[in-house]
Every structure is written in C-alpha cells, then in structure tokens.
Scaffold this motif. Structure first.
Motif, PDB file in Angstrom:
ATOM      1  N   PHE A 150       0.820  -1.208   0.000  1.00  0.00           N
ATOM      2  CA  PHE A 150       0.000   0.000   0.000  1.00  0.00           C
ATOM      3  C   PHE A 150       0.858   1.265   0.000  1.00  0.00           C
ATOM      4  O   PHE A 150       0.707   2.145  -0.867  1.00  0.00           O
ATOM      5  N   VAL A 151       1.779   1.373   0.955  1.00  0.00           N
ATOM      6  CA  VAL A 151       2.638   2.554   1.037  1.00  0.00           C
ATOM      7  C   VAL A 151       3.550   2.673  -0.184  1.00  0.00           C
ATOM      8  O   VAL A 151       3.624   3.743  -0.801  1.00  0.00           O
ATOM      9  N   PRO A 152       4.264   1.589  -0.593  1.00  0.00           N
ATOM     10  CA  PRO A 152       5.106   1.715  -1.790  1.00  0.00           C
ATOM     11  C   PRO A 152       4.330   2.095  -3.048  1.00  0.00           C
ATOM     12  O   PRO A 152       4.809   2.903  -3.842  1.00  0.00           O
ATOM     13  N   SER A 153       3.136   1.517  -3.243  1.00  0.00           N
ATOM     14  CA  SER A 153       2.376   1.843  -4.453  1.00  0.00           C
ATOM     15  C   SER A 153       1.972   3.312  -4.459  1.00  0.00           C
ATOM     16  O   SER A 153       1.966   3.959  -5.511  1.00  0.00           O
ATOM     17  N   ALA A 154       1.657   3.855  -3.287  1.00  0.00           N
ATOM     18  CA  ALA A 154       1.291   5.262  -3.202  1.00  0.00           C
ATOM     19  C   ALA A 154       2.488   6.161  -3.500  1.00  0.00           C
ATOM     20  O   ALA A 154       2.389   7.137  -4.252  1.00  0.00           O
ATOM     21  N   LEU A 155       3.646   5.846  -2.924  1.00  0.00           N
ATOM     22  CA  LEU A 155       4.844   6.669  -3.121  1.00  0.00           C
ATOM     23  C   LEU A 155       5.328   6.616  -4.563  1.00  0.00           C
ATOM     24  O   LEU A 155       5.675   7.644  -5.158  1.00  0.00           O
ATOM     25  N   VAL A 156       5.336   5.416  -5.144  1.00  0.00           N
ATOM     26  CA  VAL A 156       5.820   5.254  -6.515  1.00  0.00           C
ATOM     27  C   VAL A 156       4.885   5.942  -7.502  1.00  0.00           C
ATOM     28  O   VAL A 156       5.330   6.663  -8.411  1.00  0.00           O
ATOM     29  N   SER A 157       3.590   5.727  -7.359  1.00  0.00           N
ATOM     30  CA  SER A 157       2.644   6.341  -8.291  1.00  0.00           C
ATOM     31  C   SER A 157       2.633   7.862  -8.138  1.00  0.00           C
ATOM     32  O   SER A 157       2.391   8.592  -9.103  1.00  0.00           O
ATOM     33  N   ALA A 158       2.933   8.368  -6.931  1.00  0.00           N
ATOM     34  CA  ALA A 158       3.008   9.816  -6.728  1.00  0.00           C
ATOM     35  C   ALA A 158       4.169  10.406  -7.515  1.00  0.00           C
ATOM     36  O   ALA A 158       4.038  11.467  -8.136  1.00  0.00           O
ATOM     37  N   LEU A 195       4.230  -4.247 -13.729  1.00  0.00           N
ATOM     38  CA  LEU A 195       4.694  -3.357 -14.787  1.00  0.00           C
ATOM     39  C   LEU A 195       4.945  -1.949 -14.259  1.00  0.00           C
ATOM     40  O   LEU A 195       5.924  -1.289 -14.635  1.00  0.00           O
ATOM     41  N   MET A 196       4.074  -1.461 -13.368  1.00  0.00           N
ATOM     42  CA  MET A 196       4.234  -0.106 -12.842  1.00  0.00           C
ATOM     43  C   MET A 196       5.492   0.027 -12.007  1.00  0.00           C
ATOM     44  O   MET A 196       6.255   1.000 -12.142  1.00  0.00           O
ATOM     45  N   PHE A 197       5.751  -0.942 -11.118  1.00  0.00           N
ATOM     46  CA  PHE A 197       6.936  -0.866 -10.263  1.00  0.00           C
ATOM     47  C   PHE A 197       8.216  -1.010 -11.085  1.00  0.00           C
ATOM     48  O   PHE A 197       9.208  -0.325 -10.819  1.00  0.00           O
ATOM     49  N   ALA A 198       8.188  -1.889 -12.082  1.00  0.00           N
ATOM     50  CA  ALA A 198       9.352  -2.035 -12.961  1.00  0.00           C
ATOM     51  C   ALA A 198       9.590  -0.751 -13.752  1.00  0.00           C
ATOM     52  O   ALA A 198      10.734  -0.318 -13.944  1.00  0.00           O
ATOM     53  N   GLY A 224      15.751   8.658  -1.182  1.00  0.00           N
ATOM     54  CA  GLY A 224      16.833   7.683  -1.210  1.00  0.00           C
ATOM     55  C   GLY A 224      17.492   7.494  -2.553  1.00  0.00           C
ATOM     56  O   GLY A 224      18.300   6.576  -2.715  1.00  0.00           O
ATOM     57  N   GLY A 225      17.139   8.353  -3.512  1.00  0.00           N
ATOM     58  CA  GLY A 225      17.755   8.236  -4.825  1.00  0.00           C
ATOM     59  C   GLY A 225      17.387   6.934  -5.526  1.00  0.00           C
ATOM     60  O   GLY A 225      16.331   6.355  -5.291  1.00  0.00           O
ATOM     61  N   LYS A 226      18.294   6.463  -6.384  1.00  0.00           N
ATOM     62  CA  LYS A 226      18.027   5.234  -7.134  1.00  0.00           C
ATOM     63  C   LYS A 226      17.942   4.027  -6.203  1.00  0.00           C
ATOM     64  O   LYS A 226      17.128   3.121  -6.410  1.00  0.00           O
ATOM     65  N   PHE A 227      18.786   4.038  -5.151  1.00  0.00           N
ATOM     66  CA  PHE A 227      18.743   2.927  -4.193  1.00  0.00           C
ATOM     67  C   PHE A 227      17.379   2.876  -3.496  1.00  0.00           C
ATOM     68  O   PHE A 227      16.791   1.805  -3.319  1.00  0.00           O
ATOM     69  N   GLY A 228      16.876   4.042  -3.113  1.00  0.00           N
ATOM     70  CA  GLY A 228      15.570   4.105  -2.466  1.00  0.00           C
ATOM     71  C   GLY A 228      14.470   3.594  -3.378  1.00  0.00           C
ATOM     72  O   GLY A 228      13.563   2.879  -2.931  1.00  0.00           O
ATOM     73  N   MET A 229      14.540   3.954  -4.673  1.00  0.00           N
ATOM     74  CA  MET A 229      13.541   3.468  -5.623  1.00  0.00           C
ATOM     75  C   MET A 229      13.628   1.956  -5.785  1.00  0.00           C
ATOM     76  O   MET A 229      12.601   1.272  -5.875  1.00  0.00           O
ATOM     77  N   TRP A 230      14.851   1.418  -5.819  1.00  0.00           N
ATOM     78  CA  TRP A 230      15.013  -0.040  -5.915  1.00  0.00           C
ATOM     79  C   TRP A 230      14.396  -0.744  -4.708  1.00  0.00           C
ATOM     80  O   TRP A 230      13.729  -1.771  -4.851  1.00  0.00           O
ATOM     81  N   VAL A 231      14.619  -0.195  -3.534  1.00  0.00           N
ATOM     82  CA  VAL A 231      14.096  -0.821  -2.313  1.00  0.00           C
ATOM     83  C   VAL A 231      12.578  -0.765  -2.286  1.00  0.00           C
ATOM     84  O   VAL A 231      11.902  -1.791  -2.102  1.00  0.00           O
ATOM     85  N   VAL A 232      12.021   0.434  -2.497  1.00  0.00           N
ATOM     86  CA  VAL A 232      10.564   0.618  -2.408  1.00  0.00           C
ATOM     87  C   VAL A 232       9.848  -0.175  -3.498  1.00  0.00           C
ATOM     88  O   VAL A 232       8.922  -0.954  -3.234  1.00  0.00           O
ATOM     89  N   SER A 233      10.279   0.011  -4.757  1.00  0.00           N
ATOM     90  CA  SER A 233       9.622  -0.696  -5.864  1.00  0.00           C
ATOM     91  C   SER A 233       9.924  -2.181  -5.843  1.00  0.00           C
ATOM     92  O   SER A 233       9.071  -3.004  -6.202  1.00  0.00           O
ATOM     93  N   GLY A 234      11.154  -2.535  -5.430  1.00  0.00           N
ATOM     94  CA  GLY A 234      11.529  -3.953  -5.392  1.00  0.00           C
ATOM     95  C   GLY A 234      10.696  -4.747  -4.401  1.00  0.00           C
ATOM     96  O   GLY A 234      10.212  -5.841  -4.698  1.00  0.00           O
ATOM     97  N   ILE A 235      10.512  -4.180  -3.200  1.00  0.00           N
ATOM     98  CA  ILE A 235       9.694  -4.865  -2.183  1.00  0.00           C
ATOM     99  C   ILE A 235       8.259  -5.006  -2.673  1.00  0.00           C
ATOM    100  O   ILE A 235       7.635  -6.068  -2.539  1.00  0.00           O
ATOM    101  N   ALA A 236       7.727  -3.931  -3.258  1.00  0.00           N
ATOM    102  CA  ALA A 236       6.345  -3.965  -3.747  1.00  0.00           C
ATOM    103  C   ALA A 236       6.200  -4.937  -4.916  1.00  0.00           C
ATOM    104  O   ALA A 236       5.190  -5.639  -5.032  1.00  0.00           O
TER     105      ALA A 236
END
Length: 459
Positions: free
Chosen positions: A37-45, A362-365, A385-397
């Motif tokens: 829930f939290v990662p999908s909200a942050l990534v889509s934002a 597809l969205m997280f990738a 967190g930069g690219k690392f932060g995006m990898w962590v958030v999107s990767g977990i989701a």
C-alpha cells in the motif's frame, strides 16, 4: 463498512482456529500495507508528478517500456474490474437480502439477478456524466462506510463492556502466523486487492504545496487509519459470529443482525444493511467509469476498434461501459457452479488480484527503469533515497505483488474437500482467465502494428 473490512474476513471459515484468524488478519493486513500500500502510493506519486497528463499507468509504463506494455498495463487495470464488480455486488446482494429476508443471501438466483440489476444500474448511471458519479461517491463514503464502520466498532465495544462472551480467543502462540499454512496465505491476495488503487489518486500530488513533505505524511496517516479501522471492524465481526458460521459475502450483515438482537433493536438491522449495500454500490458506480477512461485513451491511439471510442453527449465512453458490463455479467455466472456463494465470491476476488497485480508488476518495474532512462524529467515528488531508495521501495512492492499472484492460486478448503477435479478446475479458471486477459492486449497490439504497416505500404 469498507470493503477492506469485508476483505479482512474473507478467509474466516478457511482458518483452523479462531486465534489463528485474529492474528493472521492483523499480520497480513500490516504486511500488505507496509510492503504494498505505502510503496504503491509513493511510486505512483512520483510517476504522476513527472507525467501528470491524462493516461495514468498507461503513460508511465509507455514511457519506460513502449506503447505495447503501456497498453497491457492499462488493460489489466481495466479488466481486473470485470470479476471485481460481481464480487463486490455479491456483498451488495447479501446486504439487500438482510433488508428483506436473510435467507435470500444463500439463494444463488437471487444473488445472481441482484448482481446483474445493480451492475447495469451502475453502468447506466455513468452515462449521465461525472457529476452524478461524484455525488454518489461522496454520499456512499459517508452513509455506507463511515456510519456502519463506526456503528459496528462501537457496538463491539459495548458487547465486551456488557460482559458478553467473545466468539474468538487469542493466545500468545498465535502471534506469529504459520507462513507455510495455505489457509493463512490465502489472506494476502484479498488484502492486496482491498488496498490497491492508489495509482488512481496519486494524480493529486501535483496539487500539493510541498509534495515532498506533505504526500508521505498523508500516506502514512492513511495507512495507519486503514489498518486501525479495518482490524477493529474485522474483529468486531469475529467477536459475535462463530468462525464456522460466518459468510464470506454476508459477514458484516450477520454481525449487525447479531448485535442489534443483543441490544434489543433488531429493527435497525435492515437500516444498517441498506446503508452497507448503498455504500458498496456507490463504490461500484465510481469504479465503473474510472479505469474505462484509461482504455478510452488507448482506443484513441488505434489499439482498439474505432467503435470503442464512441462517447455520448456527456463525453462518457458508452461502448466501453457496455462491454465491461456484459463481460462482468458473464463472469457472475460462476455463482451457479461453485460449491457455495462464498466460494464464488472468493474465486472472483482471486481473479481480480491476479489481473491487478500484473499491472502493478509493470508499474513498479517502470518506476525503476525511468529513474535511469529519464532522470532529467522534473518530478515534484520523488521517492526518497535516490536510485537505491527506488530499488528498495519498488523492489519490495514488486516481490509482494508477485507473491500475491502465486498465493492467489491456492484453492479454498471447500474446493479442496471436493476433490482433485475441483482443485484443478479452480486453478485452471484463474490461470486461463489471467493468460487470456494478458494475451488479448498483446494480440491487439500485434494486430494494430500489422494494420499500420499495411497502411504505410499502401501510401
């Protein structure tokens, strides 16, 4: 009463003990919230702030992987609603039954006909434009979600204060769920569907004065409230209804009926059940139109037959709305063939999860890819967190979404008890349904590409 609370009790009859149910709901709800829930909200934002134009997930995935996969993503966002509408309207039918005659909630034909009537009502209401849909959404949230939700939690508190015996017990041993237990793993896909949809509201991130600070704060507040209210609502139901008696589709109605009998105001049962059905129906009315607008955008680009672009004087995509109502009506027929109505409710919810999670993969990738391929596109909000932060958030989701797809294939105990053929049929329905809905947009893209190539040859 929110549909998330209903999702929290979806597997109540499938769990071997009351304690296991209580803690499993909490565990999987928290897991789905934190890891999805939290990662999908942050990534889509972030994606919405970088590409705020109309198109949503279609545009985001298109920017990362090209128009073909953008079309697949938005198509998944659309078709996941096709089994979801019958699932939610099964709950509506059960609530309507409790207004008149609770026995009707177990009548397959009553449930099926109610689904058809409500589905087409929601479709035709959307022909009248966005203004009516917005009013229904607002009134439904208040009358059909906040009022029943607060009522059932308050009455559950009164139930305990009055010294009534709870129908569930908890123990310290049950705090850690058995992750290898199939019955418990089934909870995850239901939770994921109930928490999905943040990509639809993330477009409002650009309206905030300070998105980097305000949006995460709003999301974590929403996450806390969702977990708190949903757990309290689910446990309120479990307090008064024995686990082996609760219906997946009518659990909230049963709980209200039991509580109002205890407090000697049984005449309130049909009133509250009416509010429940109204709230769920207005949610369907809202979602009937939402994803259809994304499909309309890809239809304009030639991926769908020209007929799909047809709109009425209100600007509503009437052909798309009719097509989705027809397919959903056909999918609702599963109610006549599953061992129970609750089983049909769960099967349609599982198919919804499979299709929706494909879109999220597809969205997280795409979010990760765009950090590398288009880093210079301005983003009013960025996942920290930069690219690392995006990898962590999107990767977990991403991994959580993939896990939800896998666990979605686990048949209910009622199906497993019927034997191997029923188990294979259950899995085949989900597998074939998922593959067919993925292959359709791929075939349409190939068809459109060939059509364009032929057109260029002629010119």
């Amino acid at each position: 009463m929110s549909l998330l609370t209903v999702a929290a009790v979806l597997s109540l009859r499938n769990l071997p003990s009351e304690a296991e149910y209580g803690y499993s709901v909490i565990f999987y709800l928290v897991m789905a919230s934190v890891c999805f829930f939290v990662p999908s909200a942050l990534v889509s934002a972030e994606l919405a702030s970088a590409w705020p134009e109309e198109g949503g997930v279609y545009l985001w995935v298109k920017e990362a992987f090209g128009p073909k996969w953008g079309f697949v993503a938005v198509f998944m966002q659309w078709v996941e609603n096709l089994p979801w509408f019958p699932a939610v309207l099964t709950f509506v039918a059960s609530s309507i039954a409790y207004v008149f005659n609770p026995d009707w909630a177990q009548n397959r034909w009553f449930v099926l006909i109610t689904i058809w009537v409500m589905l087409w009502l929601a479709t035709f209401l959307n022909f009248r434009g966005m203004r009516l849909s917005a009013w229904l959404s607002s009134s439904g949230a208040l009358a059909g979600t906040l009022v029943p939700g607060a009522a059932i939690i308050l009455m559950a508190a009164g139930y305990i204060i009055a010294g009534k015996p709870p129908q569930i017990t908890f123990s310290a041993d049950a705090l850690i769920p058995e992750l290898g237990n199939w019955n418990q793993l089934m909870l995850l896909s239901g939770m994921m569907v109930a928490l999905a949809g943040m990509e639809m509201s993330a477009i409002h991130v650009t309206e905030m004065k300070n998105p980097a600070r305000e949006f995460p704060k709003a999301i974590f507040t929403a996450c806390f409230l969702v977990i708190l209210l949903s757990v309290l609502g689910a446990l309120a139901i479990a307090l008064v209804i024995p686990p082996n008696e609760i219906s997946l589709a009518a659990g909230a109605d049963q709980a209200f009926a039991a509580m109002f009998r205890i407090f000697r105001i049984p005449w309130m049962t049909p009133v509250m059940c009416f509010l429940l059905s109204y709230g769920a129906l207005t949610m369907v009315v809202t979602w009937v139109l939402g994803p259809s607008k994304g499909v309309l955008e890809v239809a304009k680009e030639g991926y769908l037959p020209e007929l799909w672009q047809r709109r009425n004087k209100e600007g509503m995509p009437t052909v798309i709305l009719i097509i989705q109502a027809v397919i959903s009506s056909l999918l609702a027929l599963v109610i006549l063939f599953m061992p129970t109505i609750s089983g049909a409710f769960w099967l349609m919810s599982a198919l919804t999860a499979q299709l929706y999670m494909v879109m999220y993969l597809l969205m997280f990738a795409a979010a990760i890819k765009l950090r590398y391929s288009k880093p210079d596109v301005p983003r009013e909000y960025k996942v920290p967190g930069g690219k690392f932060g995006m990898w962590v958030v999107s990767g977990i989701a991403f991994l959580t979404s993939l896990f939800a797809i896998i666990t979605g294939f686990i048949p209910t105990p009622a199906v497993r008890e019927k034997g191997t053929m029923y188990v294979l049929g259950y899995i085949a329905f989900l597998l074939i349904g998922t593959l067919v809905f993925i292959l359709i947009p791929l075939w349409l893209c190939s068809r459109n590409k060939k059509k364009m190539a032929d057109s260029e040859k002629l010119t």
